[in-house]
Motif scaffolding. Structure first.
Motif, PDB file in Angstrom:
ATOM      1  N   ALA A  36       0.826  -1.214   0.000  1.00 42.55           N
ATOM      2  CA  ALA A  36       0.000   0.000   0.000  1.00 42.55           C
ATOM      3  C   ALA A  36       0.857   1.260   0.000  1.00 42.55           C
ATOM      4  O   ALA A  36       0.457   2.297  -0.542  1.00 42.55           O
ATOM      5  N   LEU A  37       2.053   1.173   0.575  1.00 38.21           N
ATOM      6  CA  LEU A  37       2.947   2.334   0.612  1.00 38.21           C
ATOM      7  C   LEU A  37       3.455   2.719  -0.774  1.00 38.21           C
ATOM      8  O   LEU A  37       4.019   3.799  -0.944  1.00 38.21           O
ATOM      9  N   ASN A  38       3.254   1.877  -1.770  1.00 37.07           N
ATOM     10  CA  ASN A  38       3.572   2.253  -3.143  1.00 37.07           C
ATOM     11  C   ASN A  38       2.597   3.313  -3.657  1.00 37.07           C
ATOM     12  O   ASN A  38       2.885   4.001  -4.628  1.00 37.07           O
ATOM     13  N   PHE A  39       1.452   3.423  -3.000  1.00 39.76           N
ATOM     14  CA  PHE A  39       0.408   4.333  -3.458  1.00 39.76           C
ATOM     15  C   PHE A  39       0.163   5.482  -2.493  1.00 39.76           C
ATOM     16  O   PHE A  39      -0.107   6.602  -2.911  1.00 39.76           O
ATOM     17  N   ILE A  40       0.194   5.198  -1.212  1.00 36.19           N
ATOM     18  CA  ILE A  40      -0.046   6.218  -0.196  1.00 36.19           C
ATOM     19  C   ILE A  40       1.201   6.315   0.673  1.00 36.19           C
ATOM     20  O   ILE A  40       1.961   5.364   0.775  1.00 36.19           O
ATOM     21  N   GLU A  44       0.206   4.432   8.755  1.00 35.65           N
ATOM     22  CA  GLU A  44      -1.014   4.318   9.550  1.00 35.65           C
ATOM     23  C   GLU A  44      -2.231   4.159   8.647  1.00 35.65           C
ATOM     24  O   GLU A  44      -3.112   3.343   8.911  1.00 35.65           O
ATOM     25  N   GLU A  45      -2.284   4.933   7.570  1.00 37.03           N
ATOM     26  CA  GLU A  45      -3.398   4.797   6.631  1.00 37.03           C
ATOM     27  C   GLU A  45      -3.355   3.441   5.925  1.00 37.03           C
ATOM     28  O   GLU A  45      -4.398   2.842   5.676  1.00 37.03           O
ATOM     29  N   LEU A  85      -8.801   5.919  -2.534  1.00 42.06           N
ATOM     30  CA  LEU A  85      -8.447   6.892  -1.501  1.00 42.06           C
ATOM     31  C   LEU A  85      -7.735   8.101  -2.096  1.00 42.06           C
ATOM     32  O   LEU A  85      -8.056   9.251  -1.775  1.00 42.06           O
ATOM     33  N   ILE A  86      -6.804   7.869  -2.995  1.00 35.54           N
ATOM     34  CA  ILE A  86      -6.063   8.960  -3.641  1.00 35.54           C
ATOM     35  C   ILE A  86      -7.009   9.844  -4.436  1.00 35.54           C
ATOM     36  O   ILE A  86      -6.934  11.069  -4.372  1.00 35.54           O
ATOM     37  N   LYS A  87      -7.904   9.238  -5.186  1.00 35.61           N
ATOM     38  CA  LYS A  87      -8.855  10.017  -5.983  1.00 35.61           C
ATOM     39  C   LYS A  87      -9.763  10.859  -5.100  1.00 35.61           C
ATOM     40  O   LYS A  87     -10.049  12.008  -5.427  1.00 35.61           O
ATOM     41  N   ASN A 157       6.784   3.756 -10.768  1.00 35.71           N
ATOM     42  CA  ASN A 157       7.115   3.570  -9.350  1.00 35.71           C
ATOM     43  C   ASN A 157       8.116   4.606  -8.858  1.00 35.71           C
ATOM     44  O   ASN A 157       8.027   5.077  -7.723  1.00 35.71           O
ATOM     45  N   THR A 158       9.059   4.991  -9.698  1.00 38.96           N
ATOM     46  CA  THR A 158      10.019   6.023  -9.320  1.00 38.96           C
ATOM     47  C   THR A 158       9.306   7.362  -9.141  1.00 38.96           C
ATOM     48  O   THR A 158       9.605   8.112  -8.212  1.00 38.96           O
ATOM     49  N   VAL A 159       8.362   7.650 -10.006  1.00 39.30           N
ATOM     50  CA  VAL A 159       7.561   8.878  -9.889  1.00 39.30           C
ATOM     51  C   VAL A 159       6.813   8.876  -8.553  1.00 39.30           C
ATOM     52  O   VAL A 159       6.813   9.873  -7.823  1.00 39.30           O
ATOM     53  N   LYS A 160       6.204   7.747  -8.203  1.00 39.70           N
ATOM     54  CA  LYS A 160       5.465   7.653  -6.937  1.00 39.70           C
ATOM     55  C   LYS A 160       6.396   7.866  -5.748  1.00 39.70           C
ATOM     56  O   LYS A 160       6.040   8.549  -4.785  1.00 39.70           O
TER      57      LYS A 160
END
Length: 183
Positions: A36-40, A44-45, A85-87, A157-160
């Motif tokens: 999940a940390l690849n996205f947020i 904790e979230e 969640l991001i959206k 992934n590098t951008v994220k």
């Protein structure tokens, strides 16, 4: 407790045996949080998101027959929930920001807002070059990760990763309200 395999986990969950849920937790909780940390960018979230996924999975036990890989299903669900969640955040924080400026003007004078905006842009300039370029592309130019990756010659992934680093650095040096006043 012995580590259960996917089939044993599913059988126990469908039988209402909490050992299946515990097996699911032991086998997948940490890997899903890390994924999940690849996205947020908040652990904790990520934990909240994974816990919610497990609760829903448990609540739906026995109602549907599960086909395929449990691992693939869980990782796909996490990715979907992170994107959702991001959206929802992007819509609140970055789209239609003009509608929020009136609300902010009650709290800040236009001079104070301009000072905060200048402070934000000064902090953006202090970011490492790649982080700054990614931040500007994603946040200021409202590009998608893939578009920014192509523009900058980087992987998605590098951008994220660069965006997460930029956001972390900005959050540590600025108040969060400044991020809402970007446009």
């Amino acid at each position: 407790m012995a580590i259960l395999d996917e089939k044993e986990i599913l059988v126990k969950i469908n039988q209402g045996d909490e050992a299946g849920l515990e097996g699911l937790f032991v086998l997948y909780y940490k890997p899903l949080c890390v994924f999940a940390l690849n996205f947020i960018d908040s652990y904790e979230e990520a934990e909240d998101l994974i816990q919610e996924l497990f609760v829903k999975f448990w609540e739906r036990r026995g109602k549907t027959e599960f086909q395929g890989s449990l691992r693939a299903y869980l990782f796909s669900s996490v990715q979907h929930n992170c994107i959702k969640l991001i959206k929802s955040r992007r819509r609140y924080h970055f789209d239609g920001i003009e509608n929020y400026e009136d609300l902010l003007e009650d709290k800040y004078t236009s001079v104070e807002m301009e000072e905060e905006r200048e402070r934000l842009y000064a902090e953006i300039e202090k970011l490492p070059e790649q982080c700054r370029k990614v931040f500007e592309a994603i946040v200021l130019k409202d590009m998608k990760y893939k578009e920014a990756a192509e523009l900058l010659g980087l992987s998605v992934n590098t951008v994220k990763t660069h965006l997460a680093r930029a956001m972390k650095q900005l959050r540590s040096s600025l108040h969060i309200i400044v991020l809402v006043m970007l446009r």
